[in-house]
Design a protein around this motif. Structure first.
Motif, PDB file in Angstrom:
ATOM      1  N   TYR A  59       0.796  -1.234   0.000  1.00 38.70           N
ATOM      2  CA  TYR A  59       0.000   0.000   0.000  1.00 38.70           C
ATOM      3  C   TYR A  59       0.828   1.284   0.000  1.00 38.70           C
ATOM      4  CZ  TYR A  59      -3.663  -3.322   1.153  1.00 38.70           C
ATOM      5  OH  TYR A  59      -4.530  -4.387   1.129  1.00 38.70           O
TER       6      TYR A  59
ATOM      7  N   GLU B  42       2.048   6.136   2.532  1.00 36.37           N
ATOM      8  CA  GLU B  42       0.826   6.896   2.821  1.00 36.37           C
ATOM      9  C   GLU B  42      -0.387   5.988   2.954  1.00 36.37           C
ATOM     10  OE1 GLU B  42       0.753  10.249   3.149  1.00 36.37           O
ATOM     11  OE2 GLU B  42       2.300  11.128   1.864  1.00 36.37           O
ATOM     12  N   GLY B  43      -0.321   4.829   2.343  1.00 36.53           N
ATOM     13  CA  GLY B  43      -1.469   3.926   2.350  1.00 36.53           C
ATOM     14  C   GLY B  43      -1.547   3.044   3.584  1.00 36.53           C
TER      15      GLY B  43
ATOM     16  N   ILE C 187       8.256   1.371  -3.893  1.00 35.43           N
ATOM     17  CA  ILE C 187       7.091   1.891  -3.174  1.00 35.43           C
ATOM     18  C   ILE C 187       7.472   2.965  -2.160  1.00 35.43           C
ATOM     19  CG2 ILE C 187       5.334   1.259  -1.491  1.00 35.43           C
ATOM     20  CD1 ILE C 187       4.339   0.075  -3.853  1.00 35.43           C
TER      21      ILE C 187
ATOM     22  N   ILE D  11       8.465   6.808  -3.065  1.00 34.71           N
ATOM     23  CA  ILE D  11       7.472   7.834  -3.388  1.00 34.71           C
ATOM     24  C   ILE D  11       7.448   8.851  -2.261  1.00 34.71           C
ATOM     25  CG2 ILE D  11       4.999   8.229  -3.724  1.00 34.71           C
ATOM     26  CD1 ILE D  11       4.907   5.332  -4.868  1.00 34.71           C
ATOM     27  N   PRO D  12       7.562  10.130  -2.599  1.00 29.17           N
ATOM     28  CA  PRO D  12       7.619  11.165  -1.553  1.00 29.17           C
ATOM     29  C   PRO D  12       6.434  11.086  -0.602  1.00 29.17           C
ATOM     30  CG  PRO D  12       8.127  12.120  -3.681  1.00 29.17           C
ATOM     31  CD  PRO D  12       7.677  10.715  -3.946  1.00 29.17           C
TER      32      PRO D  12
ATOM     33  N   THR E 289       3.480  12.383  -8.530  1.00 27.57           N
ATOM     34  CA  THR E 289       4.556  12.621  -7.568  1.00 27.57           C
ATOM     35  C   THR E 289       4.285  11.936  -6.230  1.00 27.57           C
ATOM     36  OG1 THR E 289       5.031  14.778  -8.543  1.00 27.57           O
ATOM     37  CG2 THR E 289       5.858  14.385  -6.317  1.00 27.57           C
ATOM     38  N   TYR E 290       3.062  12.102  -5.719  1.00 24.11           N
ATOM     39  CA  TYR E 290       2.761  11.640  -4.359  1.00 24.11           C
ATOM     40  C   TYR E 290       1.898  10.390  -4.304  1.00 24.11           C
ATOM     41  CZ  TYR E 290       4.596  16.247  -3.249  1.00 24.11           C
ATOM     42  OH  TYR E 290       5.404  17.340  -3.148  1.00 24.11           O
TER      43      TYR E 290
ATOM     44  N   GLU F 135      -2.844   7.982  -2.499  1.00 26.48           N
ATOM     45  CA  GLU F 135      -3.034   8.210  -1.064  1.00 26.48           C
ATOM     46  C   GLU F 135      -2.315   9.472  -0.588  1.00 26.48           C
ATOM     47  OE1 GLU F 135      -4.851   6.161   0.897  1.00 26.48           O
ATOM     48  OE2 GLU F 135      -4.671   4.100   0.160  1.00 26.48           O
TER      49      GLU F 135
ATOM     50  N   ILE G 105       2.527   4.661 -10.389  1.00 25.30           N
ATOM     51  CA  ILE G 105       2.095   5.272  -9.128  1.00 25.30           C
ATOM     52  C   ILE G 105       0.640   4.945  -8.806  1.00 25.30           C
ATOM     53  CG2 ILE G 105       1.603   7.477  -8.032  1.00 25.30           C
ATOM     54  CD1 ILE G 105       4.427   7.369  -7.947  1.00 25.30           C
TER      55      ILE G 105
ATOM     56  N   ILE H 200      -0.739   1.375  -7.441  1.00 25.39           N
ATOM     57  CA  ILE H 200      -0.604   0.964  -6.039  1.00 25.39           C
ATOM     58  C   ILE H 200      -2.000   0.920  -5.424  1.00 25.39           C
ATOM     59  CG2 ILE H 200       0.312   1.639  -3.784  1.00 25.39           C
ATOM     60  CD1 ILE H 200       2.634   2.995  -5.376  1.00 25.39           C
ATOM     61  N   PRO H 201      -2.371  -0.198  -4.784  1.00 31.56           N
ATOM     62  CA  PRO H 201      -3.717  -0.324  -4.227  1.00 31.56           C
ATOM     63  C   PRO H 201      -4.064   0.822  -3.283  1.00 31.56           C
ATOM     64  CG  PRO H 201      -2.572  -2.430  -4.126  1.00 31.56           C
ATOM     65  CD  PRO H 201      -1.560  -1.416  -4.572  1.00 31.56           C
TER      66      PRO H 201
ATOM     67  N   ARG I  32      14.319   7.926 -10.127  1.00 27.55           N
ATOM     68  CA  ARG I  32      13.694   8.549  -8.949  1.00 27.55           C
ATOM     69  C   ARG I  32      14.498   8.249  -7.690  1.00 27.55           C
ATOM     70  NH1 ARG I  32       8.058   6.445  -8.519  1.00 27.55           N
ATOM     71  NH2 ARG I  32       8.780   4.854  -7.099  1.00 27.55           N
TER      72      ARG I  32
END
Lengths: 186, 186
Positions: A22, A25-26, A106, A109-110, B21-22, B25, B106, B109-110, B164
């Motif tokens: 996830y 953030e997830g 994963i 990602i910022p 980018t983010y 979520e 990006i 992602i679930p 990245r």
DNA sequence: GTCTATATTAAGATAGAC
DNA sequence: GTCTATCTTAATATAGAC
């Protein structure tokens, strides 16, 4: 009930699975709580820094796993082609045959703590270096070995994306099968 | 002030940049509000379905951009090698020379709406098909053309991850430079 | 070492003024 | 078409009982 309901290893494995699925953030503490069976307050007891702390611990654990299982195998005195075959098998297991995403992808990602991204960058550089070294050992020139190492990891990462999006592990399996020819000369 | 403070195109570009980018979520309505200059309620006026709606619109926009800029170029009657060179240039621009992530990576992602993932899967399948077709046109057999198409996209996606994480656009540039040799025969 | 309970902030979302 | 104001839920985080 005063003692650990779940071992550190089980907690680590659960957290790793959640984060690589996830993303930073997830994953909420609620989700971690549901998956581990521990209440949020108990997670804070084990990881006083909260979610950041858990994520950093997971990343560190993966770095350690790579050192013990991938880099170590590449430093043995087996023939290069055998070493690469061993590495391919271990990567297959680590990525669940292509069903599990790369934690480096994963967690890069910022959104998460900056230390996380710095650690992943260092780990990825180390991975490239280790692959380049085995390619050079097998007889390639330094620049070609470095290019092949980058290509190999690029294809592994890319194939994991394709596998995730297409819901088909084929691309990942094909990328792994190519590893020996990519990283060794004959 | 009763009329649009920001055009649909500007809103789309801003949302695309935030999501790629983010991640799904990692983008909140607050973040979208700050980046667009529109209050949350105004975002709901334009996209009644809220964040899901915006994300789906962004994904749809990217699919449309690929159809108009990548697939269309591959359907022209230029020589295959010229077509691939054009595609490489357009992909370089789309990915900011390697500084911008792939929205398919990006948003796969679930966490987001299921329709999103289904759309991205179809888009990726179409991309592979388009690349395979140009490879076949240049003289490759159907199975080899298909393998090359998968390899090309795998390397593009993988190189974007490396770029990245390593904060270095080199891997992406090298992947693009290889495209013509990968997708065309001589 | 884990729990319940709670504080605080931010999330997604809507109502209604202008 | 955009705003302010508000609702509800979920987020991170802590205090204190057992």
């Amino acid at each position: 009930m005063a003692h650990r309901m779940i071992s550190d290893e089980q907690l680590y494995e659960t957290a790793l699975d959640l984060f690589r699925t996830y993303g930073y953030e997830g994953v909420s503490l609620q989700r971690l709580s549901a998956a581990t069976g521990l209440e949020k307050a108990s997670l804070y007891y084990r990881y006083p820094g909260g979610k950041d702390d858990i994520a950093k611990s997971v990343a560190q654990g993966v770095v350690h796993w790579f050192q013990s299982n991938i880099f170590a195998a590449l430093l043995s005195d087996l023939p290069p082609r055998r070493k690469v075959a061993t590495v391919a098998d271990r990567l297959r297991a680590f990525y669940g045959g292509g069903r599990k995403s790369c934690i480096t992808e994963i967690l890069s990602i910022p959104g998460g703590p900056e230390e996380l991204r710095a650690g992943l960058k260092a780990a990825l550089q180390a991975w490239i270096k280790a692959f380049a070294e085995v390619a050079r050992q097998s007889g390639m020139s330094t620049p070609i070995a470095k290019a092949r190492a980058e290509e190999a990891i690029s294809r592994i990462e890319g194939s994991l994306i394709l596998a995730r999006v297409l819901e088909d592990t084929g691309p990942f399996e094909r990328a792994l099968r190519l590893l020996p020819d990519l990283l060794t000369k004959e």
